[in-house]
Design a protein around this motif. Structure first.
Motif, short mmCIF file in Angstrom:
data_model
loop_
_atom_site.label_atom_id
_atom_site.label_comp_id
_atom_site.label_asym_id
_atom_site.label_seq_id
_atom_site.Cartn_x
_atom_site.Cartn_y
_atom_site.Cartn_z
N LYS A 1 21.75 55.17 48.91
CA LYS A 1 22.82 54.17 48.73
C LYS A 1 24.18 54.86 48.73
O LYS A 1 25.17 54.34 49.29
CB LYS A 1 22.61 53.40 47.43
CG LYS A 1 21.42 52.44 47.45
CD LYS A 1 21.29 51.70 46.13
CE LYS A 1 20.11 50.72 46.16
NZ LYS A 1 19.95 50.01 44.87
N GLN B 1 15.32 51.98 50.68
CA GLN B 1 16.44 51.09 50.37
C GLN B 1 16.73 51.01 48.87
O GLN B 1 17.80 50.54 48.47
CB GLN B 1 16.19 49.68 50.92
CG GLN B 1 14.92 49.01 50.43
CD GLN B 1 13.78 49.19 51.41
OE1 GLN B 1 13.62 50.28 51.97
NE2 GLN B 1 13.02 48.14 51.64
N ASP B 2 15.81 51.50 48.06
CA ASP B 2 16.02 51.47 46.61
C ASP B 2 16.49 52.82 46.06
O ASP B 2 16.82 52.92 44.88
CB ASP B 2 14.72 51.08 45.89
CG ASP B 2 14.26 49.68 46.25
OD1 ASP B 2 15.13 48.83 46.54
OD2 ASP B 2 13.03 49.45 46.27
N PRO C 1 18.83 55.66 45.02
CA PRO C 1 20.28 55.76 44.76
C PRO C 1 20.97 56.79 45.65
O PRO C 1 22.14 56.60 46.00
CB PRO C 1 20.34 56.19 43.29
CG PRO C 1 19.02 55.80 42.70
CD PRO C 1 18.03 55.90 43.81
N ARG D 1 14.24 60.36 50.83
CA ARG D 1 14.03 59.61 49.59
C ARG D 1 13.05 60.34 48.68
O ARG D 1 12.31 61.23 49.11
CB ARG D 1 13.51 58.21 49.90
CG ARG D 1 12.10 58.18 50.50
CD ARG D 1 11.45 56.82 50.31
NE ARG D 1 10.18 56.67 51.03
CZ ARG D 1 9.01 57.09 50.61
NH1 ARG D 1 8.92 57.80 49.46
NH2 ARG D 1 7.91 56.86 51.30
N GLN E 1 20.66 50.71 59.22
CA GLN E 1 22.00 50.46 58.69
C GLN E 1 23.10 50.94 59.65
O GLN E 1 24.27 51.06 59.27
CB GLN E 1 22.16 51.15 57.34
CG GLN E 1 21.17 50.70 56.28
CD GLN E 1 21.28 49.21 56.01
OE1 GLN E 1 22.37 48.69 55.74
NE2 GLN E 1 20.15 48.51 56.09
N ALA F 1 27.46 54.41 51.20
CA ALA F 1 28.79 54.13 50.66
C ALA F 1 29.84 55.08 51.23
O ALA F 1 31.03 54.74 51.30
CB ALA F 1 28.76 54.24 49.13
#
Length: 543
Positions: free
Chosen positions: A92, A86-87, A89, A79, A138, A96
């Protein structure tokens, strides 16, 4: 005996595509990943989801049509500084992609933390821990790539070890040591890996414990040696690329690493049947990325098991172990006997056997062929690169060459016109030849004199030999043999032809480049037609 398993991790689609001159389409990536899957590579890094639309589409396509056995791996950095994982992008996008395995890279070298990330050393460790913990929460399995590991360890070993301890505490399954700058030598690799195993008290024999991997670059020409050195110290994952593709000087070449590890050091990388796919896949992937295969590459190169000197050829005919370090078929390659002015009778006899031409050492024609070969090579011909021409030469000496057509003459006109200040080259060729009892006169245009001549020849012959419609030239090489002669210099032309399945090369030599080109083009057509008509195996380079 249970051989130790080495987990292969291919990063051709990500790290390999960063090589200058490589640009992979979505279909290219899908074709490559399926070949790697068929070959049994267990981990295949697909790219960085979210970095570009193509990589996003790639991961979606693999959801729709999953691989047979390989784990597709998504790749991303830790990150950003002072954010929650978790924030972020980037993370994320990783989720996906919906891969079971994720590779996260983080900084090991304090220089990169303070100068590159512009953050504190403590924050960098927090970034590593937070990113891995989030991905684990996750349901992802994590491979941690310690970027610039060896440089970081040499400059500040305590801090570099602290980054690894953070990755272990957060749940990383693999710690991969990256020689990102490619400047470390094998003895340093061995020493550092051994020290880290001891300082972190790692039990590498525990299958449930943290395992080590190695990721090397080839800037010092030692990427393969460095990876092997790490494996000998306990690493069980090797990361690399097919044909060594990668940024700058490339990555560790899996086509060299795999056979060294499996055939020389007795580790288990692939099943024997899968190992035989190594050479064809190396060449196929070089075609997909639009780079010429390296003929002299270890193991998979076309010349890796080529024998040219007469003494070598004679010895190999008696026992291949005399000049071959492995059986070439084990990795899907094959032995080649090269014909040149250094050849002896053994070369000629071996090539005749390869071509399916009966020839005995006691036959006077054998020495006649050898003498003709040496005479022509002295004049500038090069048959080691044009085996199709040598087969035709051999057939002619034995009275078995079937002339399909006879040239009566040709003319080539080339003009340069200028339109809107842009020069255009236009060529027109007229050719006169005889096929059987029929005399033909044909005209064709081309974007240059050789192109026009080739088109005219094909236009005349396709009426008699329809298979020519499937032939086309794939390579055209010109070499000036005696440059000090200026415009009177002798020229050698090599032409590679294909029918879509096989390739063959022919040669022409003349002080006139058009004449040399005609010789090579005409022999290429003759060779292809004769072999297809006879429905016999073509002694050609595989595509």
């Amino acid at each position: 005996m249970n051989r130790k398993k080495i987990w292969l991790y291919d990063t051709t689609l990500r790290d390999g595509s960063q090589r200058e001159g490589i640009s992979l389409s979505l279909n290219d990536k899908l074709q490559i990943v399926r070949k790697l899957d068929e070959m049994g590579i267990p981990f295949i890094e697909g790219g960085w989801p979210g970095a570009n639309p193509k990589d996003v589409q790639f991961f979606w396509r693999l959801k729709e049509e999953p691989l047979k056995q390989a784990q597709i791996v998504a790749f991303c950095s830790t990150r950003r500084p002072h954010q929650r994982a978790q924030d972020d992008p980037m993370l994320k996008a990783i989720l996906a992609a919906n891969t079971h395995w994720v590779t996260i890279f983080g900084k090991s070298w304090d220089l990169h933390v303070t100068e590159g990330l512009k953050t504190s050393l403590d924050e960098n460790i927090a970034m590593i821990e937070d990113s891995i913990s989030f991905l684990k929460s996750q349901g992802r399995q994590v491979i941690y790539d310690a970027e610039h590991w060896f440089d970081g360890y040499k400059n500040n070993p305590d801090y570099a070890l602290a980054t690894l301890q953070g990755a272990i505490a957060s749940g990383a399954q693999w710690l991969v040591f990256c020689d990102t700058n490619g400047g470390t030598l094998p003895h340093e690799i061995s020493q550092i890996v051994a020290e880290v195993v001891e300082k972190l008290d790692l039990d590498l024999n525990d299958p449930q414990g943290v395992q080590l991997g190695i990721h090397t670059h080839n800037d010092s020409g030692t990427a393969v040696a460095n990876a092997i050195a790490s494996v000998l110290e306990g690493a069980t994952m090797v990361q690399g690329t097919i044909n060594g593709y990668g940024e700058r000087c490339g990555n560790a070449n899996l086509c060299t690493l795999i056979p060294n590890l499996q055939l020389k050091l007795d580790y288990h990388c692939l099943e024997p049947a899968q190992l035989t796919q190594l050479t064809p896949n190396s060449r196929l992937i070089s075609e997909i990325v639009n780079l010429a295969p390296d003929d002299h590459a270890p193991f998979v190169g076309r010349s890796a098991f080529a024998h040219k000197g007469g003494i070598h050829v004679s010895a190999v005919a008696r026992n291949p172990l005399t000049y071959e370090h492995i059986v070439p078929e084990a990795i899907g390659n094959e032995r080649r006997i090269v014909i040149s002015d250094q050849s002896g009778l053994s070369n000629v006899l071996s090539k005749a056997q390869n071509f399916g031409i009966p020839l005995d050492k006691s036959d006077p024609k054998c020495r006649e062929i050898l003498q003709q070969l040496k005479t022509l090579e002295h004049e500038g011909y090069q048959f080691e690169a044009a085996e199709a021409s040598f087969e035709l030469l051999m057939l002619e000496a034995l009275g078995k060459r079937h002339q399909l057509f006879t040239i009566k003459g040709f003319q080539v006109h080339s003009d340069i016109t200028v339109a809107e200040q842009i020069p255009y080259t236009h060529a027109l060729a007229t050719i006169k030849l005889v096929v059987g009892e029929q005399e033909l006169l044909e005209v064709a245009e081309g974007n240059g004199p050789v192109s026009a001549l080739d088109c005219a020849l094909r236009k005349a012959l396709v009426k008699f030999y329809p298979q020519i419609a499937n032939f086309h030239l794939t390579d055209y090489k010109v070499r000036i043999l005696n440059s000090t002669a200026g415009t009177n210099a002798k020229t050698r032309v090599l032409v590679e032809s294909t029918n879509g399945q096989q390739r063959w090369t022919t040669v022409g030599v003349s002080t006139n480049i058009i004449d040399a080109s005609y010789q090579a083009v005409a022999e290429g057509l003759e060779y292809g037609i004769n072999h297809l008509r006879q429905n016999s195996p073509m002694v050609v380079e595989r595509s």
